[in-house]
Design a protein around this motif. Structure first.
Motif, PDB file in Angstrom:
ATOM      1  N   UNK A 326       0.769  -1.240   0.000  1.00  0.00           N
ATOM      2  CA  UNK A 326       0.000   0.000   0.000  1.00  0.00           C
ATOM      3  C   UNK A 326       0.805   1.297   0.000  1.00  0.00           C
ATOM      4  N   UNK A 327       2.143   1.233  -0.015  1.00  0.00           N
ATOM      5  CA  UNK A 327       2.946   2.433  -0.145  1.00  0.00           C
ATOM      6  C   UNK A 327       3.541   2.960   1.137  1.00  0.00           C
ATOM      7  N   UNK A 328       3.279   2.298   2.277  1.00  0.00           N
ATOM      8  CA  UNK A 328       3.844   2.700   3.557  1.00  0.00           C
ATOM      9  C   UNK A 328       4.791   1.616   4.066  1.00  0.00           C
ATOM     10  N   UNK A 342       4.261   4.425  10.797  1.00  0.00           N
ATOM     11  CA  UNK A 342       4.090   4.106   9.380  1.00  0.00           C
ATOM     12  C   UNK A 342       4.406   5.359   8.575  1.00  0.00           C
ATOM     13  N   UNK A 343       5.163   5.202   7.525  1.00  0.00           N
ATOM     14  CA  UNK A 343       5.593   6.331   6.709  1.00  0.00           C
ATOM     15  C   UNK A 343       5.527   5.965   5.233  1.00  0.00           C
ATOM     16  N   UNK A 344       5.154   6.915   4.358  1.00  0.00           N
ATOM     17  CA  UNK A 344       5.079   6.618   2.927  1.00  0.00           C
ATOM     18  C   UNK A 344       6.468   6.470   2.324  1.00  0.00           C
ATOM     19  N   UNK A 345       6.576   5.507   1.409  1.00  0.00           N
ATOM     20  CA  UNK A 345       7.845   5.288   0.692  1.00  0.00           C
ATOM     21  C   UNK A 345       7.674   5.480  -0.806  1.00  0.00           C
ATOM     22  N   UNK A 346       6.460   5.825  -1.233  1.00  0.00           N
ATOM     23  CA  UNK A 346       6.171   6.069  -2.648  1.00  0.00           C
ATOM     24  C   UNK A 346       4.992   7.021  -2.705  1.00  0.00           C
ATOM     25  N   UNK A 347       4.605   7.398  -3.905  1.00  0.00           N
ATOM     26  CA  UNK A 347       3.430   8.253  -4.045  1.00  0.00           C
ATOM     27  C   UNK A 347       2.188   7.479  -3.631  1.00  0.00           C
ATOM     28  N   UNK A 348       1.362   8.102  -2.783  1.00  0.00           N
ATOM     29  CA  UNK A 348       0.164   7.464  -2.240  1.00  0.00           C
ATOM     30  C   UNK A 348      -1.023   8.400  -2.447  1.00  0.00           C
ATOM     31  N   UNK A 378      -2.542   5.289  -6.585  1.00  0.00           N
ATOM     32  CA  UNK A 378      -1.107   5.147  -6.360  1.00  0.00           C
ATOM     33  C   UNK A 378      -0.921   4.584  -4.960  1.00  0.00           C
ATOM     34  N   UNK A 379      -0.114   3.541  -4.773  1.00  0.00           N
ATOM     35  CA  UNK A 379       0.533   2.705  -5.795  1.00  0.00           C
ATOM     36  C   UNK A 379      -0.489   1.808  -6.506  1.00  0.00           C
ATOM     37  N   UNK A 384       3.669  -0.709  -4.147  1.00  0.00           N
ATOM     38  CA  UNK A 384       4.931   0.020  -4.042  1.00  0.00           C
ATOM     39  C   UNK A 384       6.044  -0.972  -3.731  1.00  0.00           C
ATOM     40  N   UNK A 385       5.684  -2.026  -3.008  1.00  0.00           N
ATOM     41  CA  UNK A 385       6.591  -3.146  -2.767  1.00  0.00           C
ATOM     42  C   UNK A 385       5.825  -4.420  -3.044  1.00  0.00           C
ATOM     43  N   UNK A 386       6.277  -5.184  -4.017  1.00  0.00           N
ATOM     44  CA  UNK A 386       5.637  -6.453  -4.334  1.00  0.00           C
ATOM     45  C   UNK A 386       6.329  -7.571  -3.539  1.00  0.00           C
ATOM     46  N   UNK A 387       6.157  -8.825  -3.971  1.00  0.00           N
ATOM     47  CA  UNK A 387       6.666  -9.945  -3.173  1.00  0.00           C
ATOM     48  C   UNK A 387       8.185 -10.075  -3.209  1.00  0.00           C
ATOM     49  N   UNK A 388       8.842  -9.464  -4.192  1.00  0.00           N
ATOM     50  CA  UNK A 388      10.294  -9.585  -4.262  1.00  0.00           C
ATOM     51  C   UNK A 388      10.908  -8.991  -3.009  1.00  0.00           C
TER      52      UNK A 388
END
Length: 671
Positions: A326-328, A342-348, A378-379, A384-388
């Motif tokens: 979810x971008x956090x 919790x903090x955003x790491x991408x555009x949300x 967004x994402x 913003x982070x998938x399973x990788x």
């Protein structure tokens, strides 16, 4: 093979695993994807070279290997396991469970295996048809096998097993395509006997509840949710704390995605998109934290869970760190489940933040796309982070996250939430209209979870970037979709070394020692993830000609690899006559049944053949033999027996139209 001393212990914790081994998916059950090995470090990494490589047959190579006592074990394709001498690449044995042939319809939404595990002289692997198999690590012969799901249900398994205290734990997937109810099961690692099962969402109240946790969770659902399955599948992430005797599971999205269909648009829908803490001995519920109450965007939380001890407000605190889709990025007290930060790491765009007191998201009301409205999310559902995997370095105190930055549009226009039902067969069925919108970038982010700020960020090419490894040599390794495998300085993000693999490198790397020498291994090639398109990658990839390789590096390595063959040209059908209504009908069918593997013709990302370069669609009889009759099921091409002659004709019309379009694009015939 002798049993390492640590294998007889109560748990494979960071201190118990020998520094030279990597026996499970995240190395240790705190799931850090970190190794203390430091023979390869910031000073010596410039001398890193390829020690050996092994070419693999066609099939998914995006998988995490393991290494124990100088033997490397991999699971590629449809859970084909190989044991390899880690010093020279010599194949010791191969085990093929014939999973593609056994999977039936489950094959439609299964892309192979994400990894294996080692314990007490056995290798454990799960299969597309839902088996969990224990193999003799010395010979590759099966010791036991159990079916973990219903033979004919929509559940399928791609995840790596996790093993603790003589128990092997596995979940399953399938919530995007079938009316299923998620669960996690623990088996005796010696004989495969089932020990406990925890359902992640409640079933029909008329059948009674398996536990107090399910009765409690049922109060957060509305309507007849059980007719839609519910979802909540735990298909990837687990972590274990041996001191607390607690196992943590990351749960997935709802079935279907659309909250209004699934639960009348009401309720938090526990335990979707959550981390759930269970008593490791009994499987009983302890606590949960839900990232997305009433989730409706596929923001599942099956991403890596890292266990760490952080100084919070000047005091040490046992926490878990997770960056779900979810971008956090979240920090949660792993003893109590209390929200910390919790903090955003991408555009949300779906939320303005997370409430610091309640830990609940502050949602943008428009994000729920009701009344036929469209919302740019967004994402994207890729996350913003998938399973990788991300990785956490306890010495540096940083978590390294492969971030994707893109959006999709969401709409429920034309969908009747009261009458919607799952299709009769396995196919993509989210109950929402989605389409690509903006962005297609990515970066590797180093995040300080105590200071709650970025330490550094390095752009990576295109949308998809690889899983991450952190080491005691103050290095971070990650592959890129442009074909480079890169080592960065862990403190600054400065690139220190790279290797050109000639194909995308998305799989998570590992490092280990054999005969006193440190090695780094990663698998190269695409496949293993739904919906990868050529537009998402930084280089063209052809399913048939791309090399799939195990690459193993060491200081002073001098081996070489050959670049891939050029892709075949687009196959243009000279007899093709465009029929727009048929093409539109075929496009809708293709989107539900074919897109997640093949991508659009001319835009395949390598998980399955690019149909623009296939001679099958122009030939009606061959097309029907492959698609409807299952002529290539053993190769991973599912059978779609339910398709009528008219539907097959419509799909062929769409493929041939897209092929014409691909041929007309500059460079389409020879990337």
């Amino acid at each position: 093979m002798m049993q390492p001393a640590w294998a007889a212990g109560s748990a494979s914790t960071q201190t118990e695993v020998p520094v030279g081994d990597w026996p499970g998916y995240g190395r240790t059950l705190d799931e850090l994807h970190f190794s203390p090995l430091a023979l390869i470090d910031v000073n010596s990494v410039a001398r890193l070279g390829l020690a050996w490589s092994m070419d693999l047959p066609v099939g998914n190579p995006v998988s995490a290997p393991i290494a124990v006592d100088g033997i490397l074990y991999t699971s590629t394709g449809y859970s084909v396991v190989r044991a390899i001498d880690a010093t020279n690449g010599r194949l010791l044995w191969t085990f093929d469970p014939a999973a593609a042939e056994a999977a039936g319809e489950k094959l439609r939404m299964n892309w192979g295996s994400r990894g294996v595990a080692w314990w007490n002289g056995k290798i454990y692997v799960a299969t597309a048809d839902g088996r969990l198999i224990a193999l003799n690590a010395k010979t590759g012969r099966p010791v036991w096998s159990v079916l973990t799901v219903g033979k004919d249900d929509g559940r399928t398994v791609t995840g790596a097993p996790r093993i603790y205290d003589g128990k092997v734990v596995i979940g399953h997937g399938g919530a995007d395509t079938s009316p299923i109810r998620g669960y996690v099961t623990a088996y005796d690692a010696n004989d495969g006997r089932q020990l406990w099962r925890f359902h992640t969402v409640p079933g029909n109240p008329a059948d009674g509840f398996e536990s107090d946790a399910m009765e409690m969770a049922s109060k957060t659902w509305r309507g007849e949710w059980w007719k839609h399955g519910g979802g909540g599948t735990a298909w990837n992430s687990f972590a274990y704390d041996p001191d607390l005797k607690t196992i943590y599971i990351g749960t997935g999205n709802g079935s279907p995605w659309n909250h209004r269909i699934r639960s009348e648009g009401k309720g938090d829908n526990l335990f979707l998109c959550s981390v759930v803490a269970l008593d490791a001995e009994t499987g009983k519920y302890k606590w949960h934290y839900q990232f997305n109450p009433g989730e409706t965007w596929d923001y599942n939380a099956a991403m890596d869970i890292h266990l760490a001890t952080l100084s919070i407000a000047g005091k040490p605190r046992k926490v878990l760190i997770e960056a779900p889709k979810n971008g956090f990025v979240y920090v949660i007290d792993r003893v109590t489940g209390a929200f910390i930060s919790a903090d955003p790491i991408a555009r949300v765009t779906w939320a303005s933040g997370i409430d610091p007191v309640s830990g609940r998201p502050i949602e943008n009301p428009e994000a729920r796309y009701d009344n036929g409205s469209s919302f740019e999310l967004w994402p994207s559902p890729h996350g913003a982070h998938t399973w990788l995997p991300s990785a956490y370095d306890p010495a540096a105190g940083l978590v390294y996250i492969p971030v994707m930055d893109a959006s999709y549009s969401f709409s429920d226009k034309g969908i009747d939430s009261r009458r919607w039902r799952h299709p009769a067969h396995i196919e993509w069925a989210a109950g929402v209209n989605v389409a690509r919108a903006g962005g297609a970038g990515s970066y590797l982010l180093a995040w300080d979870p105590v200071k709650r700020r970025e330490a550094w960020k390095v752009p990576t090419p295109a949308l998809w970037n690889g899983g991450v490894l952190a080491t005691g040599g103050s290095l971070v390794f990650q592959g890129q979709s442009a074909g480079k495998f890169v080592a960065y300085a862990a403190a600054t993000g400065k690139p220190l070394w790279s290797f050109d693999a000639h194909v995308p490198v998305l799989a998570p790397p590992i490092t280990f020692t054999a005969k006193g020498r440190q090695y780094v291994t990663v698998l190269a090639g695409t496949g293993g993830t739904a919906g990868i398109s050529a537009d998402d990658l930084a280089m063209p990839v052809d399913y048939r000609t791309q090399p799939r390789r195990i690459l193993t590096f060491a200081l002073g390595g001098r081996a070489r690899i050959t670049p891939p063959a050029r892709p075949a040209p687009v196959v243009v059908d000279a007899a093709f006559l465009r029929d727009m209504p048929a093409m539109q009908r075929g496009g809708a069918l293709f989107g539900k049944r074919c897109f997640s593997c093949h991508g659009l013709p001319g835009k395949s990302g390598g998980t399955a053949p690019d149909l623009a370069r296939s001679e099958v669609p122009p030939d009606r009889d061959v097309f029907e033999a492959v698609v409807r009759d299952g002529g290539l099921a053993g190769n991973g091409m599912p059978r779609f027996a339910e398709l009528s002659d008219a539907e097959l004709a419509d799909i062929r019309q769409f493929i041939r139209a897209m092929t014409d379009q691909a041929a007309a694009r500059p460079g389409a015939t020879m990337p």
